[in-house]
Design an enzyme around this catalytic site. Structure first.
Site, PDB file in Angstrom:
ATOM      1  N   ASP A   1       4.468  -2.852  26.984  1.00  0.00           N
ATOM      2  CA  ASP A   1       6.193  -2.186  26.346  1.00  0.00           C
ATOM      3  C   ASP A   1       7.371  -1.849  26.794  1.00  0.00           C
ATOM      4  OD1 ASP A   1       7.573   0.310  24.938  1.00  0.00           O
ATOM      5  OD2 ASP A   1       5.610   0.911  24.809  1.00  0.00           O
TER       6      ASP A   1
ATOM      7  N   HIS B   1       8.929  17.392  28.271  1.00  0.00           N
ATOM      8  CA  HIS B   1       9.002  16.255  26.277  1.00  0.00           C
ATOM      9  C   HIS B   1       7.900  16.987  26.530  1.00  0.00           C
ATOM     10  CE1 HIS B   1      12.783  14.797  27.806  1.00  0.00           C
ATOM     11  NE2 HIS B   1      11.999  13.656  28.579  1.00  0.00           N
TER      12      HIS B   1
ATOM     13  N   ASP C   1      15.921  10.585  37.693  1.00  0.00           N
ATOM     14  CA  ASP C   1      16.320   9.674  37.242  1.00  0.00           C
ATOM     15  C   ASP C   1      17.313  10.298  36.815  1.00  0.00           C
ATOM     16  OD1 ASP C   1      15.818  11.657  35.350  1.00  0.00           O
ATOM     17  OD2 ASP C   1      14.264  10.971  34.024  1.00  0.00           O
TER      18      ASP C   1
END
Length: 771
Positions: A115, A230, A360
């Site tokens: 993935d 999230h 990030d």
């Protein structure tokens, strides 16, 4: 997290939440029987993961995480464990202010099928960060806590029982079944160890909150995976399984009785899960900056924009700062803190700061494509440490470039430990697009926060459509732009390692040079009480410049000041405090300025508070920036000479520091900062401490504070502690700036912002700044 490049919304992520997403956003577990058991293993038992402290000499609250005793700290006790509070009280040289929470089991979960979107969330994220912490000697300086699993009752503070049950069931699923279940969510993969890892991640955050709020440590970092911001009430999302930070906030409120919690999410993706959980809750202030690109970047949500400010009683307690271009750097991040987050945070006055620490948003990361260097996160952490009495808990979120991630983690830990931050690299000039975003969020939040209103109004923009023509183009992996960005990141990260070799942590962080050490002066054990003086010949040579320095007391004080200054300029001492007799305050300051500029300081910032005039013959050549607080009027004869009246309220003082002093300091990038508290300076001890604490950042910790000899021992002691990296005392209740102070600030910013770009809070009409 999510798509690697901007593009149209996919089938699982539309700009508006799907009906499934909307359903998942429902309320949290109420104060029912299950939530009442949060943190408990049975009636009368201490919290899960906490054991009663049996050390009769310890002054801890009674139940704290038990950790292996540091070698040599508990001789003769016959115990292999010690209470963290006892470690913090130790006078054996083992005192620790920062907790590091980790468990190697969190590396067990990994992707079991191909993935490309999910493969970047891998175990090496933790092992690389931990290895770098060990290489830099930082892990050893922290109180190391082994993460515990969160109880299902604790998970229920945010997540539905059905969702927790579903995750529990993944432990026995086959790889094919795990892949099928993962496909029902956006950018998620499950592994047989996911449930255990995710419970450890939550438990680590809760242990950290316990350690900080019980006083065992001042602050800390939970090094965890999977990330959490999230995750929603009944859905995994974007690599996130349980919402670690949201659960920690709920836990702090319920278990510790907190009423005001600040969550700062500096991950490059919007933490929509945290926003949904607290969007109507005025007890939690949630700030997130994130790559948005006018809704064309994951998670493609309209409510990630600046005008999403919360709902109901929570309006104004959601603060979104959308980045509409890639390439944001150090100046943009610091400007966002100074002009948006910190004014609101001081007014909110949190009792605890939780950081959703995603890296990030750092240089080199393929997800963020931003340019902030690792040392920037040290500065951001230091800026947050002046809030909530320094009670800061950082919890790892994203970060997928292993070198950038590991260096950034180290920079945060160094800041938590009180080490001075390395000076920021690159020009301190925010991008035009960043200023547009700052302007948009200030406009959206001004109705809700007095602190933004007192800095002057900004026009309201439509943040989702403005400057569309300047939106960044996608950067394709392997393409020329991608390779150029990679080369830039490698150079920046290598440069940071070089800086660390050239600027090692100094053995003496703070020294105090007072002519008469008051018995009431209480200093931290590791603050050096300087006894020496500069050579008499050198002292007398400098004293000839001013008649007032020829007197015995003034001459003795000058020798001590010069000796301390020489130690700072020679790299032996990071910062210091010195005292001068009142008649000699201005002459001594003049000598210190001249000595600094003639012996190594390329750029000197002098913040003079009180009745202190700028030396008349001091060259206005750009090597020194003179800022007088408590001047008779707001004036800026040149870009290097600024005078502002001392504001009369807490809100006015904070606004002056955040909107004027720090932007000038970061824009000037000094080698050394002088803070001179002269006659009639008018600062209360908490104000002086806040000023000194915040000015540690721009000059990499090189700060010299000059006091009058008549100053109280209490003031000297507080200043010594903040220069050591401790949090300053609170300023007290927030009060609005007076109209006169507001007008003075607006006038000065209008005079200076053309030269000092860090003062700007809005993009110039038709302007085309960097980027």
């Amino acid at each position: 997290m999510g798509q690697h490049s901007p593009g149209p919304p996919g089938p699982q992520a539309s700009r508006q939440p799907s009906s499934r997403q909307a359903a998942l956003r429902g309320g949290v577990l109420g104060a029912g029987s299950e939530s009442e058991e949060v943190g408990k293993s049975g009636p009368g038992s201490p919290p899960v993961g906490l054991l009663p402290c049996l050390d009769s000499a310890c002054s801890c609250p009674g139940s704290l995480p038990v950790v292996p005793a540091p070698g040599g700290c508990k001789e003769g006790t016959g115990s292999a464990f010690t209470c963290p509070a006892r470690v913090a009280q130790s006078d054996h040289g083992c005192a620790m202010r920062t907790a590091l929470v980790y468990h190697e089991d969190m590396t067990a979960a990994q992707l079991l099928w191909e993935d490309p979107e999910c493969e970047i969330e891998r175990p090496e994220r933790l092992t690389a960060a931990l290895e770098r912490l060990r290489q830099w000697g930082l892990e050893q300086r922290c109180l190391q806590l082994a993460a515990r699993e969160a109880s299902e009752a604790e998970l229920g503070l945010v997540h539905s029982p059905e969702y927790v049950s579903l995750l529990r069931g993944t432990q026995t699923l086959s790889t094919r079944e795990l892949q099928a279940l993962s496909g029902q969510y956006d950018a998620v993969y499950f592994h047989p160890s996911t449930f255990h890892c995710a419970r450890l991640a939550v438990g680590a955050a809760l242990q950290l909150v316990d350690a900080v709020l019980t006083g065992a440590v001042h602050n800390g970092l939970a090094l965890v995976r999977p990330p959490g911001h999230h995750s929603q009430r009944a859905a995994a999302n974007g690599f996130c399984v349980f919402n670690n930070v949201a659960i920690a906030a709920k836990y702090a409120k319920q278990r510790h009785g907190l009423h005001r919690i600040l969550i700062v999410d500096w991950d490059v993706h919007h933490g929509q899960g945290i926003q949904y959980i607290f969007e109507d809750d005025p007890s939690v202030l949630y700030f997130s900056w994130h790559r948005y690109e006018h809704g064309h970047f994951w998670p493609y949500l309209r409510e990630s924009d600046a005008d999403a400010v919360g709902q109901g009683q929570g309006r104004g307690f959601t603060v979104n700062l959308p980045w509409n271009q890639v390439g944001m750097g150090n100046a943009d991040y610091v400007a966002a803190f100074l002009h948006v987050l910190l004014p609101v945070a001081f007014e909110f006055d949190p009792e605890l700061v939780l950081i959703s620490a995603g890296f990030d948003s750092a240089i080199g990361d393929p997800e963020g494509q931003m340019r902030a260097t690792p040392e920037c996160f040290s500065h951001l952490t230091q800026l947050l440490q002046v809030l909530a009495g320094g009670r800061v808990c950082a919890v790892l979120e994203g970060g997928y470039h292993l070198e950038s991630l590991s260096q950034s983690v180290c920079m945060v830990v160094k800041a938590l430990l009180g080490d001075p931050a390395l000076p920021l690299s690159g020009p301190m000039e925010p991008h035009h697009s960043a200023l547009e975003s700052i302007q948009s969020v200030r406009a959206a939040q001004t109705p809700h926060w007095k602190s933004l209103r007192q800095q002057g109004s900004t026009p309201i923009l439509n943040p989702s459509t403005y400057s569309l023509e300047r939106r960044a183009s996608p950067v394709s992996p392997g393409g020329p732009k991608f390779k150029a960005a990679e080369a830039q990141a490698s150079a920046a990260l290598s440069s940071l390692l070089d800086q660390l070799h050239l600027n090692p942590t100094l053995p003496v962080r703070t020294a105090v040079a007072l002519t008469a050490l008051d018995a009431a002066l209480v200093l931290p054990a590791d603050v050096l009480r300087q006894e020496g003086s500069a050579p008499q010949e050198e002292t007398r040579a400098w004293a000839r410049l001013h008649e007032a320095l020829a007197q015995d007391k003034a001459l003795t004080a000058l020798g001590k000041v010069l000796h301390l200054l020489n130690g700072i300029l020679d790299g032996q001492v990071s910062s210091g405090i010195a005292a001068t007799p009142e008649p000699a305050a201005a002459p001594t300051l003049d000598v210190v300025i001249r000595r600094s500029l003639s012996h190594g300081a390329r750029r000197l910032l002098c913040v003079a508070v009180g009745q202190l005039d700028r030396p008349a013959d001091l060259a206005d050549d750009g090597r020194n920036l003179w800022l007088n607080i408590r001047g008779k009027e707001a004036a800026a004869p040149s870009m290097f000479q600024v005078s502002v009246p001392l504001p009369g309220t807490t809100g006015g003082f904070v606004s002056c520091v955040l909107a004027l002093v720090l932007p000038l300091a970061y824009g000037f990038q000094p080698d050394l900062v002088l803070v001179a508290l002269g006659p009639a300076h008018g600062l209360q001890a908490p104000q002086a401490a806040l000023l000194a604490s915040l000015l540690r950042g721009p000059a990499g910790g090189r700060v010299l504070v000059l006091l009058e000899q008549g100053s109280t021992s209490q003031l000297a002691g507080i200043l010594a502690r903040v220069l050591q990296g401790e949090a300053p005392p609170g300023l007290g209740p927030f009060s609005m700036a007076s109209p006169e102070d507001t007008q003075a600030l607006i006038y000065l910013r209008g005079q200076l912002e053309a030269e000092w770009k860090m003062l700007q809070v809005a993009g110039e009409a038709g302007g085309h700044g960097p980027g």
